[in-house]
Design an enzyme around this catalytic site. Sequence first.
Site, PDB file in Angstrom:
ATOM      1  N   GLY A 122      52.979  -6.921  21.502  1.00  0.00           N
ATOM      2  CA  GLY A 122      54.003  -6.975  22.546  1.00  0.00           C
ATOM      3  C   GLY A 122      53.500  -7.736  23.754  1.00  0.00           C
ATOM      4  N   GLY A 188      23.192   3.104  25.791  1.00  0.00           N
ATOM      5  CA  GLY A 188      24.144   3.878  26.594  1.00  0.00           C
ATOM      6  C   GLY A 188      24.122   5.347  26.203  1.00  0.00           C
ATOM      7  N   ALA A 189      23.663   6.204  27.122  1.00  0.00           N
ATOM      8  CA  ALA A 189      23.670   7.655  26.856  1.00  0.00           C
ATOM      9  C   ALA A 189      24.816   8.298  27.618  1.00  0.00           C
ATOM     10  CB  ALA A 189      22.332   8.273  27.245  1.00  0.00           C
ATOM     11  N   GLU A 211      19.155   4.202  28.097  1.00  0.00           N
ATOM     12  CA  GLU A 211      20.148   4.358  29.169  1.00  0.00           C
ATOM     13  C   GLU A 211      19.642   3.679  30.431  1.00  0.00           C
ATOM     14  OE1 GLU A 211      23.342   5.580  29.862  1.00  0.00           O
ATOM     15  OE2 GLU A 211      22.727   4.756  31.799  1.00  0.00           O
ATOM     16  N   VAL A 277      28.311   1.132  25.748  1.00  0.00           N
ATOM     17  CA  VAL A 277      28.089   0.954  27.186  1.00  0.00           C
ATOM     18  C   VAL A 277      29.388   1.017  27.995  1.00  0.00           C
ATOM     19  CG1 VAL A 277      25.940  -0.332  26.895  1.00  0.00           C
ATOM     20  CG2 VAL A 277      28.108  -1.576  26.928  1.00  0.00           C
ATOM     21  N   ARG A 279      33.966   1.207  28.175  1.00  0.00           N
ATOM     22  CA  ARG A 279      35.183   0.593  27.649  1.00  0.00           C
ATOM     23  C   ARG A 279      35.888  -0.162  28.763  1.00  0.00           C
ATOM     24  NH1 ARG A 279      36.554   2.305  22.739  1.00  0.00           N
ATOM     25  NH2 ARG A 279      38.759   1.842  23.076  1.00  0.00           N
ATOM     26  N   HIS A 451      36.717  41.778  24.781  1.00  0.00           N
ATOM     27  CA  HIS A 451      35.297  41.937  24.455  1.00  0.00           C
ATOM     28  C   HIS A 451      35.137  42.141  22.958  1.00  0.00           C
ATOM     29  CE1 HIS A 451      31.126  43.177  24.824  1.00  0.00           C
ATOM     30  NE2 HIS A 451      31.408  44.209  24.024  1.00  0.00           N
TER      31      HIS A 451
HETATM   32  P1  FAD Z   1      44.564   3.491  23.084  1.00  0.00           P
HETATM   33  O1  FAD Z   1      44.323   4.732  22.326  1.00  0.00           O
HETATM   34  O2  FAD Z   1      43.452   2.505  23.200  1.00  0.00           O
HETATM   35  O3  FAD Z   1      45.841   2.812  22.403  1.00  0.00           O
HETATM   36  C1  FAD Z   1      46.332   1.603  22.808  1.00  0.00           C
HETATM   37  C2  FAD Z   1      47.149   1.019  21.689  1.00  0.00           C
HETATM   38  O4  FAD Z   1      47.831  -0.113  22.182  1.00  0.00           O
HETATM   39  C3  FAD Z   1      46.322   0.546  20.496  1.00  0.00           C
HETATM   40  O5  FAD Z   1      46.925   0.969  19.315  1.00  0.00           O
HETATM   41  C4  FAD Z   1      46.381  -0.972  20.612  1.00  0.00           C
HETATM   42  O6  FAD Z   1      46.301  -1.611  19.358  1.00  0.00           O
HETATM   43  C5  FAD Z   1      47.750  -1.159  21.227  1.00  0.00           C
HETATM   44  N1  FAD Z   1      47.943  -2.409  21.959  1.00  0.00           N
HETATM   45  C6  FAD Z   1      47.177  -2.937  22.947  1.00  0.00           C
HETATM   46  N2  FAD Z   1      47.716  -4.076  23.404  1.00  0.00           N
HETATM   47  C7  FAD Z   1      48.849  -4.278  22.697  1.00  0.00           C
HETATM   48  C8  FAD Z   1      49.844  -5.264  22.704  1.00  0.00           C
HETATM   49  N3  FAD Z   1      49.804  -6.282  23.551  1.00  0.00           N
HETATM   50  N4  FAD Z   1      50.864  -5.146  21.827  1.00  0.00           N
HETATM   51  C9  FAD Z   1      50.926  -4.123  20.955  1.00  0.00           C
HETATM   52  N5  FAD Z   1      50.019  -3.155  20.915  1.00  0.00           N
HETATM   53  C10 FAD Z   1      48.999  -3.228  21.770  1.00  0.00           C
HETATM   54  N6  FAD Z   1      39.136  10.908  24.642  1.00  0.00           N
HETATM   55  C11 FAD Z   1      39.319  12.226  24.731  1.00  0.00           C
HETATM   56  O7  FAD Z   1      40.134  12.670  25.552  1.00  0.00           O
HETATM   57  N7  FAD Z   1      38.634  13.100  23.919  1.00  0.00           N
HETATM   58  C12 FAD Z   1      37.721  12.666  23.035  1.00  0.00           C
HETATM   59  O8  FAD Z   1      37.114  13.477  22.318  1.00  0.00           O
HETATM   60  C13 FAD Z   1      37.496  11.278  22.927  1.00  0.00           C
HETATM   61  N8  FAD Z   1      36.604  10.797  22.023  1.00  0.00           N
HETATM   62  C14 FAD Z   1      36.444   9.453  21.893  1.00  0.00           C
HETATM   63  C15 FAD Z   1      35.527   8.986  20.964  1.00  0.00           C
HETATM   64  C16 FAD Z   1      35.340   7.623  20.795  1.00  0.00           C
HETATM   65  C17 FAD Z   1      34.356   7.130  19.756  1.00  0.00           C
HETATM   66  C18 FAD Z   1      36.117   6.707  21.558  1.00  0.00           C
HETATM   67  C19 FAD Z   1      35.958   5.225  21.363  1.00  0.00           C
HETATM   68  C20 FAD Z   1      37.022   7.169  22.507  1.00  0.00           C
HETATM   69  C21 FAD Z   1      37.182   8.546  22.691  1.00  0.00           C
HETATM   70  N9  FAD Z   1      38.077   9.059  23.641  1.00  0.00           N
HETATM   71  C22 FAD Z   1      38.240  10.408  23.754  1.00  0.00           C
HETATM   72  C23 FAD Z   1      38.868   8.185  24.523  1.00  0.00           C
HETATM   73  C24 FAD Z   1      40.280   8.048  23.989  1.00  0.00           C
HETATM   74  O9  FAD Z   1      40.236   7.499  22.692  1.00  0.00           O
HETATM   75  C25 FAD Z   1      41.093   7.176  24.917  1.00  0.00           C
HETATM   76  O10 FAD Z   1      41.050   7.687  26.233  1.00  0.00           O
HETATM   77  C26 FAD Z   1      42.547   7.113  24.469  1.00  0.00           C
HETATM   78  O11 FAD Z   1      42.648   6.597  23.163  1.00  0.00           O
HETATM   79  C27 FAD Z   1      43.367   6.255  25.422  1.00  0.00           C
HETATM   80  O12 FAD Z   1      44.690   6.254  25.018  1.00  0.00           O
HETATM   81  P2  FAD Z   1      45.665   5.037  25.323  1.00  0.00           P
HETATM   82  O13 FAD Z   1      46.963   5.406  24.693  1.00  0.00           O
HETATM   83  O14 FAD Z   1      45.636   4.698  26.757  1.00  0.00           O
HETATM   84  O15 FAD Z   1      45.029   3.768  24.580  1.00  0.00           O
HETATM   85  P1  AMP Z   2      30.159   5.672  29.300  1.00  0.00           P
HETATM   86  O1  AMP Z   2      30.713   4.814  30.419  1.00  0.00           O
HETATM   87  O2  AMP Z   2      30.221   7.150  29.533  1.00  0.00           O
HETATM   88  O3  AMP Z   2      30.683   5.285  27.946  1.00  0.00           O
HETATM   89  O4  AMP Z   2      28.591   5.322  29.267  1.00  0.00           O
HETATM   90  C1  AMP Z   2      28.055   4.030  29.093  1.00  0.00           C
HETATM   91  C2  AMP Z   2      26.588   4.086  29.522  1.00  0.00           C
HETATM   92  O5  AMP Z   2      25.935   2.861  29.145  1.00  0.00           O
HETATM   93  C3  AMP Z   2      26.417   4.221  31.036  1.00  0.00           C
HETATM   94  O6  AMP Z   2      25.673   5.386  31.296  1.00  0.00           O
HETATM   95  C4  AMP Z   2      25.661   2.947  31.435  1.00  0.00           C
HETATM   96  O7  AMP Z   2      24.712   3.194  32.449  1.00  0.00           O
HETATM   97  C5  AMP Z   2      24.960   2.529  30.144  1.00  0.00           C
HETATM   98  N1  AMP Z   2      24.609   1.101  30.079  1.00  0.00           N
HETATM   99  C6  AMP Z   2      25.390   0.045  30.422  1.00  0.00           C
HETATM  100  N2  AMP Z   2      24.730  -1.143  30.214  1.00  0.00           N
HETATM  101  C7  AMP Z   2      23.497  -0.838  29.703  1.00  0.00           C
HETATM  102  C8  AMP Z   2      22.340  -1.606  29.270  1.00  0.00           C
HETATM  103  N3  AMP Z   2      22.312  -2.947  29.302  1.00  0.00           N
HETATM  104  N4  AMP Z   2      21.254  -0.953  28.796  1.00  0.00           N
HETATM  105  C9  AMP Z   2      21.273   0.410  28.743  1.00  0.00           C
HETATM  106  N5  AMP Z   2      22.309   1.176  29.149  1.00  0.00           N
HETATM  107  C10 AMP Z   2      23.424   0.590  29.608  1.00  0.00           C
END
Ligand code: FAD
Ligand code: AMP
Length: 479
Positions: A122, A188-189, A211, A277, A279, A451
Amino acid sequence: MTERFDVVVIGAGPAGYVAAIRAAQLGLKVACVDQWLDIKNEPALGGTCLNVGCIPSKALLESSELYAHLRDRIAIHGVRVEGARLDVPAMMVHKDQVVRELTRGIAALFKANGVTWMPGRGKLLRERSVEVTGHDGKTEVLQAGHVILASGSTPVELKAAPLTAGLIVDSAGALAFDEVPKRLGVIGAGVIGLELGSVWRRLGAEVILLEAQEQFLTMADEQVAKEALRQFSAQGLDIRLGARVLAAEARDGSVRVRYQDGNGEHTEQVDRLIVAVGRRPNTQGLAAEEAGLLLDEWGFIHVDEQCRTNLPGVYAVGDAVRGPMLAHKGMEEGVMAAELIAGGTAHVNYETVPAVIYTLPEIAWAGKTEQDLRRAGTPYRAGVFPFAASGRARALGDASGFVKLLADTATDRIVGAHLIGPRVSELIAQAVLAMEFGASAEDIALTMFPHPTLSEALHEAALAVHGRAIHVAQRKLGV
Ligand code: FAD
Ligand code: AMP
């Protein structure tokens, strides 16, 4: 002919699909455009969260924890298990099945609510028209009364560590390893690095987390971060702080990582490397230049407190806008946008967004940390209760960690809750509920808790705010 909708949502992650469902419930004609393709190259709803985020990571955390429990801890319950074996492909099948069931569930909810699902990309044009480019390359233009942008986020890539199929991977790649790496590096921790590092550590990998920051988990309460570092290190997670990665290169089936810390430069050889590191918002090409959508300097869509962009009738929600990148935060914003579009009133309380790290022990918090309150000069009282004094935690065989509640001295209102220990991902909701209702420590203290449950630790922490905890000597808590 241009099709007209009351609401067009771009993105079907938790922020977008929830917005679409709520808007449809409110009687609006809704389309939701999403470009996601699953591992079979088929369109799938649910975005990052369902496909490569919250859900698959929790499936693997659960499976790996069951394995580690059988291997390391079940014996204390008097249960002897011999010959427990790991089957990584079966674990992945389970994870993929959970994902498939849930993403299909969203499709069913769309159908039940009359939301039109449009697979494809979109793009916001001027005057709330949305161009949709299908996976077959065909385009059509929709006209919308309102638009909700929910394009989410994608992993930040490190120039110094370019992704290399199967060897240097992002979080999505780390959820799909076909075997347990012997030595695993994680850059990244943060939350994602710790969760994914934990999965593979439990399954037997030697895990090194690099980290850049000198301090561990800076967003958490300092006491919680300290306890977490102690416990993770005891589990064998090798967490190196102040370690900035300079370069990583995949060669001959393994990865060489060069990093710098206070003692100079070092090199590590690992079998696989996860780059975790952070998003970044997914907003490149989301709006045509002529639409005039305002982004901030980091690429987030500029919005006000109620998720209105600078364009009339255009809202933006979820990871693509300011605030914590968490699914539940995006969902609440999605509901708010839908309600406002339908003419209702709505708001999101950003003061009580819960954060959870699903490691062992689990970590969860909401509201202000002690360091926040000290910085702001707000007088407060802290009440801490250790799980070591909880009968239920003892019975579980997992009595590590504590619950800490922070109350404003002047009003006794709970302003922060910080938990580390067994199943605190479930307990935090009780603290959030209390905060949402403006509860005081005394309100919680006067509430009856069943409890023996882990929730009693929350009750006792509230009692401890005023030095009245029953099941632990206050001296021990340093009160
Ligand atoms: P997204 O889930 O990123 O969805 C966006 C959607 O939009 C995607 O499907 C994408 O393809 C689509 N899109 C983008 N641009 C376009 C376009 N131009 N046209 C059509 N479609 C498009 N959060 C938690 O709260 N709890 C957790 O335990 C947790 N664990 C996580 C673990 C991992 C490994 C990761 C990577 C993330 C985790 N998160 C967690 C974060 C969570 O996934 C995000 O905060 C959440 O998905 C954000 O939702 P959103 O709808 O904003 O975006
Ligand atoms: P989060 O934002 O919670 O996903 O964490 C990402 C982590 O990656 C942060 O704690 C950053 O300090 C760390 N980070 C980012 N760049 C680097 C790098 N070049 N080497 C090591 N750690 C990094």
